[in-house]
Every structure is written in structure tokens, then in C-alpha cells.
Design a protein around this motif. Structure first.
Motif, mmCIF file in Angstrom:
data_model
loop_
_atom_site.group_PDB
_atom_site.id
_atom_site.type_symbol
_atom_site.label_atom_id
_atom_site.label_comp_id
_atom_site.label_asym_id
_atom_site.label_seq_id
_atom_site.Cartn_x
_atom_site.Cartn_y
_atom_site.Cartn_z
ATOM 1 N N ALA A 167 0.845 -1.202 0.000
ATOM 2 C CA ALA A 167 0.000 0.000 0.000
ATOM 3 C C ALA A 167 0.878 1.248 0.000
ATOM 4 O O ALA A 167 0.502 2.279 0.545
ATOM 5 N N ALA A 168 2.065 1.123 -0.605
ATOM 6 C CA ALA A 168 3.027 2.225 -0.523
ATOM 7 C C ALA A 168 3.058 3.094 -1.780
ATOM 8 O O ALA A 168 3.899 3.977 -1.894
ATOM 9 N N GLY A 169 2.148 2.807 -2.737
ATOM 10 C CA GLY A 169 2.163 3.573 -3.994
ATOM 11 C C GLY A 169 1.511 4.933 -3.839
ATOM 12 O O GLY A 169 0.691 5.155 -2.951
ATOM 13 N N ARG B 274 -2.233 8.080 -11.066
ATOM 14 C CA ARG B 274 -3.256 8.053 -12.120
ATOM 15 C C ARG B 274 -4.637 8.431 -11.593
ATOM 16 O O ARG B 274 -5.559 8.697 -12.323
ATOM 17 N N LYS C 137 -9.423 -3.187 -9.856
ATOM 18 C CA LYS C 137 -8.401 -2.304 -9.277
ATOM 19 C C LYS C 137 -8.823 -0.847 -9.426
ATOM 20 O O LYS C 137 -9.250 -0.425 -10.508
ATOM 21 N N SER D 210 8.348 -3.286 -2.081
ATOM 22 C CA SER D 210 7.386 -3.244 -0.969
ATOM 23 C C SER D 210 6.954 -4.654 -0.578
ATOM 24 O O SER D 210 6.874 -4.984 0.610
ATOM 25 N N ASP E 261 -3.266 -6.263 -3.443
ATOM 26 C CA ASP E 261 -3.127 -4.818 -3.635
ATOM 27 C C ASP E 261 -4.182 -4.067 -2.830
ATOM 28 O O ASP E 261 -5.378 -4.378 -2.927
ATOM 29 N N ALA E 262 -3.718 -3.055 -2.090
ATOM 30 C CA ALA E 262 -4.664 -2.182 -1.385
ATOM 31 C C ALA E 262 -5.630 -1.567 -2.384
ATOM 32 O O ALA E 262 -6.754 -1.195 -2.031
ATOM 33 N N ALA E 263 -5.199 -1.480 -3.638
ATOM 34 C CA ALA E 263 -6.015 -0.855 -4.677
ATOM 35 C C ALA E 263 -7.175 -1.743 -5.143
ATOM 36 O O ALA E 263 -7.929 -1.359 -6.032
ATOM 37 N N GLY F 79 8.960 0.285 -0.088
ATOM 38 C CA GLY F 79 10.122 0.695 -0.857
ATOM 39 C C GLY F 79 9.722 1.448 -2.113
ATOM 40 O O GLY F 79 8.538 1.717 -2.325
ATOM 41 N N PRO F 80 10.718 1.763 -2.966
ATOM 42 C CA PRO F 80 10.435 2.584 -4.147
ATOM 43 C C PRO F 80 9.577 1.895 -5.211
ATOM 44 O O PRO F 80 8.896 2.569 -5.978
ATOM 45 N N THR F 81 9.606 0.567 -5.311
ATOM 46 C CA THR F 81 8.749 -0.124 -6.287
ATOM 47 C C THR F 81 7.845 -1.101 -5.543
ATOM 48 O O THR F 81 8.106 -1.465 -4.393
ATOM 49 N N ARG F 82 6.781 -1.549 -6.248
ATOM 50 C CA ARG F 82 5.882 -2.525 -5.638
ATOM 51 C C ARG F 82 6.648 -3.790 -5.243
ATOM 52 O O ARG F 82 6.428 -4.375 -4.189
HETATM 53 O O1 C5P Z 1 0.602 1.367 -8.989
HETATM 54 P P1 C5P Z 1 -0.201 0.106 -8.893
HETATM 55 O O2 C5P Z 1 -1.682 0.364 -8.913
HETATM 56 O O3 C5P Z 1 0.215 -0.982 -9.829
HETATM 57 O O4 C5P Z 1 0.107 -0.449 -7.440
HETATM 58 C C1 C5P Z 1 -0.375 -1.697 -7.014
HETATM 59 C C2 C5P Z 1 -0.218 -1.791 -5.500
HETATM 60 O O5 C5P Z 1 1.165 -1.749 -5.151
HETATM 61 C C3 C5P Z 1 -0.913 -0.642 -4.774
HETATM 62 O O6 C5P Z 1 -1.654 -1.179 -3.678
HETATM 63 C C4 C5P Z 1 0.250 0.234 -4.339
HETATM 64 O O7 C5P Z 1 0.007 0.938 -3.120
HETATM 65 C C5 C5P Z 1 1.375 -0.795 -4.138
HETATM 66 N N1 C5P Z 1 2.731 -0.210 -4.260
HETATM 67 C C6 C5P Z 1 3.627 -0.329 -3.186
HETATM 68 N N2 C5P Z 1 4.890 0.209 -3.261
HETATM 69 C C7 C5P Z 1 5.271 0.912 -4.344
HETATM 70 C C8 C5P Z 1 4.386 1.041 -5.457
HETATM 71 C C9 C5P Z 1 3.112 0.457 -5.393
HETATM 72 O O8 C5P Z 1 3.275 -0.927 -2.153
HETATM 73 N N3 C5P Z 1 6.482 1.465 -4.353
#
Ligand code: C5P
Length: 267
Positions: free
Chosen positions: A31-33, A37, A245, A115, A134-136, A109-112
Motif C-alpha cells: 500500500a506504498a504507492g 493516475r 483495481k 514493498s 493490492d490495497a487498490a 520501498g520505491p517499487t511494488r
Molecule cells: O501502482 P499500482 O496500482 O500498480 O500499485 C499496485 C499496488 O502496489 C498498490 O496497492 C500500491 O500501493 C502498491 N505499491 C507499493 N509500493 C510501491 C508502489 C506500489 O506498495 N512502491
């Protein structure tokens, strides 16, 4: 596994590891994104749906599953304390098998992919089955979560909920900027599936995939894809249209409508 074992949380057998047995099922929620969008505002997972933060819906969706006894939330790295506070302010309903103490928050972290790796590192030794959700996708129904767990417990190393693709899909040479893009192929639609989460895994397989498979750029957006690259089998089970999503503003409108319908139906 017998039906009796499947009906009781955390009782199915798992491989023995260092004197313990990996019997528990945990969910990791990245849930770090930032959710760019969706437009300007708070990080996506913290935005409200029906007055409740999206992340809280997602945690409740995991906790509603029969077997899940631990939820690890991976928070934006600069706001783990804020996420902890938010979850404490929205406790799980008493009917959920997961108690408040079993929702852990770790910084992402910086990418999913980073994380998810950080979430996996927080799992105790006795966890044998891991969901990555995904939290999304806050509105995934409990039956879909249970079906994913059941397929892992039945022996599949990696399980993905997915739906047939309603649109015909074209492969293109991406150009961007609204420029016409040359079409390079039209895959057979009957063989395509749009994948959702939670994806379910044998814990050791997922850990190995995250250790051994490195992805360039934004990293892996799909954990099952990492397991595929290890050469291990991945299976698909039926997903659910309400596990969509939340990416764009229109998805928020749809999610609010689903919540209104559920409130009317007493979900
Ligand atoms: O950006 P996207 O919708 O693909 O992200 C999918 C999930 O990954 C989301 O729940 C988002 O919070 C999480 N995420 C993360 N760390 C990141 C990027 C995305 O936890 N650096």
C-alpha cells in the motif's frame, strides 16, 4: 487435506521449518504507492471509499477470509506511523478472526516489488501460505480470497484469481503522445485472462522468487510472474468483477456504487 482441516483456520499441515510447522496463512498488502493516475491528493490507499479509507477496506477483505490470521500492511516509507494510526482508528469487526494485534505495519520501498519483499521479511516463521493483495483492490469478496487459499492448500505453489478479457486486445509498438501506434498482433482472446489479487503462494516459493528474480525499472507488478520465471507452475482460479483495481477516477464512482449496493443488501 480433508474438508475438516479446510474448515478450521490455521490447521492445515505445512512443511516443517527449523523445529516449527508452517501452518498459518498471512496476507501482505502493498500500500506504498502514490496512485498518481487517480489524480492529486493523498496516497491512493488512504483515500476514502464510502467514508472509510481504501486500505481499511482491503485489510477487512483479507481478515474476512477463513484462514487469514495475520495481515502485514506495507505503508508509504515516510508515513508508516500515520498508517498505523489510521488502522488503529478503524479496528476490525469483532467477527473477524484477526485481532487488532495481528495487523502489522512495515515501511515500503520505491517499487511494488520492493514493498512486497519488505512485507515478506516481516512474516513470522510459522506462516506457510502467503496472499499478496493490492490495497487498490479493496472490494474483493471473501469467497474469492477463500478460493485462492484453498487452491494453495491443495498443492498449487502459486494461484491467481482472474477473469476472461471482454475486449479484443491488440499488441502494438508503443509510441505515446497520442501518435498512431502500429499493431503487431492480435492475441486469441479466448486464451487471455485479466489477473487480480489476492494472489496466493506457498511461502517458500514466493520468497525464493523474490530473492532470485530481479526486474529492471519499475520492478515486477505481478508476483505470480516472478514465480513463472522460476519455472514453477502457476494456476488461475475464477476471479470476481468486484475485485477490480481502483486506478482512475471512474473506478472510484464504481466502487462507491458497489458499497451502496452492499449496504442495502446487508453485506
Ligand atoms: O501502482 P499500482 O496500482 O500498480 O500499485 C499496485 C499496488 O502496489 C498498490 O496497492 C500500491 O500501493 C502498491 N505499491 C507499493 N509500493 C510501491 C508502489 C506500489 O506498495 N512502491
Amino acid at each position: 487435506m480433508s474438508d475438516d482441516q479446510a474448515a478450521r483456520p490455521g490447521t492445515a499441515p505445512g512443511p516443517a521449518v527449523a523445529g516449527t510447522t508452517r501452518t498459518r496463512t498471512a496476507a501482505v498488502i502493498p500500500a506504498a504507492g502514490r496512485g498518481v493516475r487517480l489524480g492529486p491528493g493523498a496516497p491512493k490507499a488512504l483515500r476514502a471509499l464510502g467514508g472509510t479509507p481504501m486500505l481499511v477496506h482491503a485489510v477487512r477483505a483479507m481478515a474476512r477470509a477463513r484462514d487469514v490470521t495475520l495481515v502485514v500492511v506495507v505503508a508509504p516509507p515516510d508515513d508508516a506511523a500515520g498508517v498505523r494510526h489510521l488502522l488503529d482508528a478503524h479496528p476490525l469487526p469483532a467477527s473477524a478472526p484477526v485481532g487488532a494485534a495481528d495487523v502489522v505495519v512495515v515501511p515500503g520501498g520505491p517499487t511494488r516489488q520492493d514493498s512486497v519483499r519488505l512485507g515478506l521479511a516481516a512474516l513470522p516463521e510459522d506462516v506457510g501460505v502467503v496472499l499478496v493483495h493490492d490495497a487498490a483492490r479493496p472490494l474483493v469478496p471473501a469467497d474469492t480470497v477463500d478460493a485462492v487459499i484453498a487452491a494453495v492448500r491443495a498443492g498449487a505453489p502459486a494461484v491467481v484469481p482472474a477473469l476472461p478479457v471482454p475486449d479484443t486486445v491488440k499488441q502494438v509498438e508503443p509510441r505515446g503522445g497520442g501518435e498512431p501506434e502500429p499493431v503487431t498482433g492480435t492475441p486469441d482472446r479466448s486464451r487471455l485472462r485479466a489477473v487480480q489479487t489476492p494472489q496466493g503462494f506457498d511461502r517458500a516459493v514466493l520468497a525464493e522468487a523474490h530473492e532470485r528474480i530481479a526486474c529492471e525499472g519499475e520492478g515486477a507488478t505481478d508476483d505470480a510472474g516472478l514465480v513463472e520465471r522460476l519455472g514453477k507452475p502457476v494456476v488461475v482460479v475464477p476471479g470476481h468483477e468486484e475485485a477490480f483495481k481502483i486506478t482512475r477516477p471512474l473506478d472510484l464512482v464504481l466502487a462507491e456504487a458497489v458499497l451502496r449496493r452492499r449496504a442495502k443488501d446487508g453485506y
